[in-house]
Design a protein around this motif. Structure first.
Motif, PDB file in Angstrom:
ATOM      1  N   LEU A 374       0.541  -1.307   0.064  1.00  0.00           N
ATOM      2  CA  LEU A 374       0.182   0.227  -0.056  1.00  0.00           C
ATOM      3  C   LEU A 374       0.877   1.120   0.189  1.00  0.00           C
ATOM      4  CD1 LEU A 374      -2.623  -0.967   2.392  1.00  0.00           C
ATOM      5  CD2 LEU A 374      -3.320  -0.739   0.713  1.00  0.00           C
ATOM      6  N   ILE A 375       2.316   0.817   0.741  1.00  0.00           N
ATOM      7  CA  ILE A 375       2.960   2.726   0.927  1.00  0.00           C
ATOM      8  C   ILE A 375       3.582   2.686   0.113  1.00  0.00           C
ATOM      9  CG2 ILE A 375       4.494   3.352   2.484  1.00  0.00           C
ATOM     10  CD1 ILE A 375       3.170   2.450   4.951  1.00  0.00           C
ATOM     11  N   SER A 376       4.404   1.570  -0.825  1.00  0.00           N
ATOM     12  CA  SER A 376       4.934   1.628  -1.914  1.00  0.00           C
ATOM     13  C   SER A 376       4.782   1.436  -3.153  1.00  0.00           C
ATOM     14  CB  SER A 376       6.198   0.075  -1.812  1.00  0.00           C
ATOM     15  OG  SER A 376       5.314  -0.704  -2.297  1.00  0.00           O
ATOM     16  N   GLU A 377       3.715   1.208  -3.239  1.00  0.00           N
ATOM     17  CA  GLU A 377       2.626   1.911  -5.112  1.00  0.00           C
ATOM     18  C   GLU A 377       3.041   2.534  -4.939  1.00  0.00           C
ATOM     19  OE1 GLU A 377      -2.318   1.329  -5.901  1.00  0.00           O
ATOM     20  OE2 GLU A 377      -1.748   1.586  -4.434  1.00  0.00           O
ATOM     21  N   ALA A 378       3.250   3.713  -4.439  1.00  0.00           N
ATOM     22  CA  ALA A 378       3.445   5.692  -4.574  1.00  0.00           C
ATOM     23  C   ALA A 378       5.031   5.350  -5.323  1.00  0.00           C
ATOM     24  CB  ALA A 378       3.210   6.349  -3.754  1.00  0.00           C
ATOM     25  N   TRP A 379       5.668   5.246  -4.536  1.00  0.00           N
ATOM     26  CA  TRP A 379       6.777   4.306  -5.564  1.00  0.00           C
ATOM     27  C   TRP A 379       6.722   3.702  -7.014  1.00  0.00           C
ATOM     28  CZ3 TRP A 379       8.084   3.230  -0.654  1.00  0.00           C
ATOM     29  CH2 TRP A 379       8.607   4.312   0.424  1.00  0.00           C
ATOM     30  N   VAL A 380       5.798   3.141  -7.270  1.00  0.00           N
ATOM     31  CA  VAL A 380       5.294   1.675  -8.237  1.00  0.00           C
ATOM     32  C   VAL A 380       4.724   3.004  -9.006  1.00  0.00           C
ATOM     33  CG1 VAL A 380       3.794   0.103  -9.517  1.00  0.00           C
ATOM     34  CG2 VAL A 380       4.960  -0.181  -7.032  1.00  0.00           C
ATOM     35  N   ILE A 381       3.961   4.224  -9.121  1.00  0.00           N
ATOM     36  CA  ILE A 381       3.504   4.670  -9.839  1.00  0.00           C
ATOM     37  C   ILE A 381       4.316   5.601 -10.394  1.00  0.00           C
ATOM     38  CG2 ILE A 381       1.396   5.929 -10.209  1.00  0.00           C
ATOM     39  CD1 ILE A 381      -0.143   4.405  -8.351  1.00  0.00           C
ATOM     40  N   HIS A 382       5.176   6.564  -9.463  1.00  0.00           N
ATOM     41  CA  HIS A 382       5.464   7.645 -10.053  1.00  0.00           C
ATOM     42  C   HIS A 382       7.342   6.981  -9.048  1.00  0.00           C
ATOM     43  CE1 HIS A 382       2.886  10.548  -9.712  1.00  0.00           C
ATOM     44  NE2 HIS A 382       2.230   9.834  -9.353  1.00  0.00           N
ATOM     45  N   TRP A 391      13.160   0.606  -1.101  1.00  0.00           N
ATOM     46  CA  TRP A 391      11.552   0.855  -1.004  1.00  0.00           C
ATOM     47  C   TRP A 391      11.706   0.270   0.845  1.00  0.00           C
ATOM     48  CZ3 TRP A 391       8.056  -0.816  -5.260  1.00  0.00           C
ATOM     49  CH2 TRP A 391       8.501  -0.042  -6.690  1.00  0.00           C
ATOM     50  N   ARG A 392      12.051  -0.502   0.988  1.00  0.00           N
ATOM     51  CA  ARG A 392      11.974  -1.440   2.132  1.00  0.00           C
ATOM     52  C   ARG A 392      12.252  -0.218   3.776  1.00  0.00           C
ATOM     53  NH1 ARG A 392       9.509  -5.572   3.929  1.00  0.00           N
ATOM     54  NH2 ARG A 392       9.382  -7.029   1.893  1.00  0.00           N
ATOM     55  N   GLU A 393      13.544   0.126   3.426  1.00  0.00           N
ATOM     56  CA  GLU A 393      13.709   1.043   4.560  1.00  0.00           C
ATOM     57  C   GLU A 393      13.367   2.399   4.517  1.00  0.00           C
ATOM     58  OE1 GLU A 393      17.773   3.689   5.480  1.00  0.00           O
ATOM     59  OE2 GLU A 393      17.369   2.536   3.586  1.00  0.00           O
ATOM     60  N   ARG A 394      12.421   2.783   3.574  1.00  0.00           N
ATOM     61  CA  ARG A 394      11.552   4.009   3.585  1.00  0.00           C
ATOM     62  C   ARG A 394      10.792   3.642   4.534  1.00  0.00           C
ATOM     63  NH1 ARG A 394      10.938   8.599   5.268  1.00  0.00           N
ATOM     64  NH2 ARG A 394       9.521  10.047   3.628  1.00  0.00           N
ATOM     65  N   VAL A 395       9.967   2.490   3.835  1.00  0.00           N
ATOM     66  CA  VAL A 395       7.779   2.277   5.482  1.00  0.00           C
ATOM     67  C   VAL A 395       8.270   1.653   5.861  1.00  0.00           C
ATOM     68  CG1 VAL A 395       6.442   0.741   4.043  1.00  0.00           C
ATOM     69  CG2 VAL A 395       7.636   1.265   2.288  1.00  0.00           C
ATOM     70  N   ALA A 396       9.639   1.543   6.071  1.00  0.00           N
ATOM     71  CA  ALA A 396       9.742   0.962   7.698  1.00  0.00           C
ATOM     72  C   ALA A 396       9.912   2.413   8.866  1.00  0.00           C
ATOM     73  CB  ALA A 396      10.976   0.526   7.578  1.00  0.00           C
ATOM     74  N   LEU A 430       2.060  10.282   2.812  1.00  0.00           N
ATOM     75  CA  LEU A 430       3.341  10.788   3.311  1.00  0.00           C
ATOM     76  C   LEU A 430       4.753  10.086   2.562  1.00  0.00           C
ATOM     77  CD1 LEU A 430       3.489  11.416   6.844  1.00  0.00           C
ATOM     78  CD2 LEU A 430       3.220  13.233   5.605  1.00  0.00           C
ATOM     79  N   ALA A 431       4.423   8.797   1.763  1.00  0.00           N
ATOM     80  CA  ALA A 431       4.701   8.783   0.498  1.00  0.00           C
ATOM     81  C   ALA A 431       5.804   9.588  -0.560  1.00  0.00           C
ATOM     82  CB  ALA A 431       4.962   7.453   0.371  1.00  0.00           C
ATOM     83  N   LEU A 432       4.729  10.334  -0.997  1.00  0.00           N
ATOM     84  CA  LEU A 432       5.714  10.670  -1.715  1.00  0.00           C
ATOM     85  C   LEU A 432       5.573  11.970  -1.500  1.00  0.00           C
ATOM     86  CD1 LEU A 432       2.855  10.390  -4.755  1.00  0.00           C
ATOM     87  CD2 LEU A 432       4.784   9.555  -4.981  1.00  0.00           C
ATOM     88  N   GLU A 433       5.613  12.777  -0.524  1.00  0.00           N
ATOM     89  CA  GLU A 433       6.658  13.874   0.525  1.00  0.00           C
ATOM     90  C   GLU A 433       5.034  15.076  -0.874  1.00  0.00           C
ATOM     91  OE1 GLU A 433      10.574  13.881   0.271  1.00  0.00           O
ATOM     92  OE2 GLU A 433      11.189  12.746   1.238  1.00  0.00           O
ATOM     93  N   PRO A 434       4.501  15.483  -0.567  1.00  0.00           N
ATOM     94  CA  PRO A 434       3.440  16.222  -1.584  1.00  0.00           C
ATOM     95  C   PRO A 434       3.853  17.917  -0.198  1.00  0.00           C
ATOM     96  CG  PRO A 434       2.603  14.942   0.356  1.00  0.00           C
ATOM     97  CD  PRO A 434       3.443  13.903   0.057  1.00  0.00           C
ATOM     98  N   GLN A 435       3.246  18.783  -1.712  1.00  0.00           N
ATOM     99  CA  GLN A 435       3.303  19.742  -1.266  1.00  0.00           C
ATOM    100  C   GLN A 435       1.990  19.913  -0.179  1.00  0.00           C
ATOM    101  OE1 GLN A 435       4.978  22.541  -4.127  1.00  0.00           O
ATOM    102  NE2 GLN A 435       5.786  20.980  -5.356  1.00  0.00           N
TER     103      GLN A 435
END
Length: 539
Positions: A374-382, A391-396, A430-435
């Motif tokens: 669910l969290i890493s899906e953002a990085w699949v798309i972008h 990815w795993r470290e950032r999800v943690a 927060l995964a995409l660090e949005p504005q």
């Protein structure tokens, strides 16, 4: 006669899981008398809902098991009681209302049918059940009760659905009503109405009320005594005033210290060039005008709180700003570009800058995906944001930031409490660090200490990364602590807009003053004064 209506003695409940035995409740004891309200206070995972489910015999066994204890109703132990006898107790002697009425009302039957079923199951004839269903809907304040009997649960607001649940629970005039987080997702005015209704019904019937909550304000408003639970253990008990004014256990002290609404108000920075400029936004659904020409500006790194009752247009505004719904007219300039005229390709590129945390994580999180997915899906798309090796470290890291842990990565949404699911939804945003993050009741279901932790996290991100927030909420103490500006909405209009200090200290509109007056204070003395003032105004 027994000394107490309900007595729980040395109750222990455990669950057998793939990773071992989880001891959810450990040797807890408490009692409840007729006409009394006892609050069980604690955070997600403290065991408060499990202990109440044991009273109602609602624990799935297996994997659950009541490993020790007694649950006495008028001196009779319910645990060894045969199933046939137990069915006569549930509903007639003990009834329960749940946190999410939409999940506990059958969507394919009308509410009238469901209330009648509760009565006929226990021997009431059909004609009497029909008249009693009408009387109950009238008593709990459902508008146009004759027609409402033939409506389905989805046709009611959240507060009205909770009233329907109360009507069903009271159909057989039980001696004990268990209320599991009955007001968590409700607006402040609706919350006040539901709590007042419970108090009125308690005075009329003499029933005892066992209320399960993480909200200190609810405890101060309605309870006589309170027991505090942490990690399955009962750590403190006493009158509400004793526990609040002189807490003995470190956990109780932590809960009280985390209660919002007592900190310093934000002083907004000088307003400059807005990052978002909304002008004359309108939206109609058939004959219903949801938004009636809204205009406001949002600065970079600013938090704009949006408050108002259900139906005021708060969530409609959020969905329109993200183009999940289309406006009928108006403009929304994001850094000078109109969101409403962007092509799908332009919107796709912009999605990483604009994120939303929805009110109900049960619906917004895919039940077939693990937390990691669910969290890493953002990085699949972008895919240009973060290398897959990290990815795993950032999800943690994100899970720790919102009060969970790396060990939760492999679990699915249904394996978490409601508050924990909302933390996962926040980590996902927060995964995409949005504005800009639009939070639609994003912390309403969180425990007070986790709520304080998440608000502190969002505030830190706002300061460090310049993230702007549109913060839709009904929890006014949280708004007071977190927001820079407050927009008050009523029936599709902005009725008041100002800094948090202006709105909270010197509200200009009667509607704003009514919202503030309906808020609950965790201090029982302060809340008693508020209640007395409210009764005086009503008389």
């Amino acid at each position: 006669m027994a000394d107490h209506l309900l007595e729980v003695r040395d109750l222990s409940v455990e669950f057998h899981t793939a990773v071992g035995v989880v001891k959810a409740v450990r040797n807890i004891s408490y009692h409840l008398d007729r006409g009394e309200t006892l609050a069980i206070l604690g955070e997600s995972g403290s065991g408060k809902s499990v202990s109440s489910s044991a009273i109602m015999n609602l624990i799935d066994m297996p994997p659950g098991r009541i490993s020790s204890g007694e649950i006495l109703l008028d001196g009779v132990d319910l645990l060894p009681m045969p199933a046939q006898e137990r069915r006569k107790v549930n509903g007639r002697r003990i009834a329960m209302i749940f946190q999410d009425p939409l999940s506990h009302l059958n969507p394919v039957y009308t509410v009238g049918w469901q209330i009648r079923e509760a009565l006929t199951t226990h021997g009431t004839d059909a004609a009497k059940a029909a008249s009693e269903a009408l009387r109950l809907l009238t008593r709990v304040g459902i508008p146009d009760p004759e027609r409402s009997l033939d409506k389905y649960p989805h046709e009611f607001s959240g507060g009205q659905r909770q009233r329907v649940m109360i009507a069903m629970a009271l159909a057989l005039r039980p001696d004990l009503l268990i209320a599991d987080e009955p007001t968590t997702a409700l607006d402040v005015t609706v919350q006040a109405e539901v709590l007042a209704l419970l108090e009125e019904l308690q005075r009329e019937t003499g029933m005892a009320v066992l209320i399960i909550t993480h909200d200190l304000g609810v405890v101060a408003e309605i309870a006589d005594r309170v027991v505090v639970m942490e990690k399955g253990v009962l750590v403190e008990a006493g009158t509400v005033r004793e526990v609040y004014k002189n807490p003995q256990h470190p956990y109780t002290k932590k809960l009280i210290a985390a209660a919002p609404g007592k900190g310093e108000m934000h002083v907004p920075a000088a307003r400059a060039e807005p990052v978002l400029s909304v002008r004359d936004v309108r939206k109609r659904y058939g004959s219903f005008e949801a938004l009636k020409g809204l205009s406001f500006d949002l600065m970079p790194g600013e938090t704009m709180a949006v408050v108002g009752e259900s139906g005021s247009g708060k969530s409609t505004l959020a969905r329109i700003l993200l183009r999940l719904d289309e406006p009928d007219s108006g403009s929304a300039l994001w850094k000078g570009r109109d969101l409403f005229t962007m092509s799908p390709t332009e919107l796709y590129k912009l999605r990483r800058d604009l994120q939303m945390v929805f009110q109900d994580p049960t619906q917004s999180l895919n039940p077939r995906m693990t937390v990691y997915q669910l969290i890493s899906e953002a990085w699949v798309i972008h895919s240009d944001i973060l290398p897959k090796a990290k990815w795993r470290e950032r999800v943690a890291d994100l899970l720790v930031q919102v009060g969970l842990g790396p060990e939760h990565m492999g679990r699915y949404p249904h394996q978490f409490s409601g508050g924990q699911r909302q933390r996962i939804a926040i980590a996902r945003a927060l995964a995409l660090e949005p504005q800009l993050i639009i939070c639609d009741e994003a912390v309403s279901a969180l425990d007070v200490s986790v709520q304080a932790q998440v608000i502190a996290l969002l505030d830190r991100l706002r300061k460090e990364m310049g993230i702007a927030f549109i913060f839709i909420a009904h929890d006014l103490p949280v708004v007071r602590d977190f927001a820079d500006h407050v927009m008050v909405m009523q029936k599709g209009n902005i009725v008041e807009l100002g800094t948090v200090r202006e709105v909270f200290d010197a509200p200009q509109q009667d509607y704003t003053r009514a919202l503030l007056a309906a808020g609950l204070d965790p201090d029982p003395d302060v809340q008693a004064a508020h209640r007395a003032a409210r009764l005086q105004r009503a008389s």
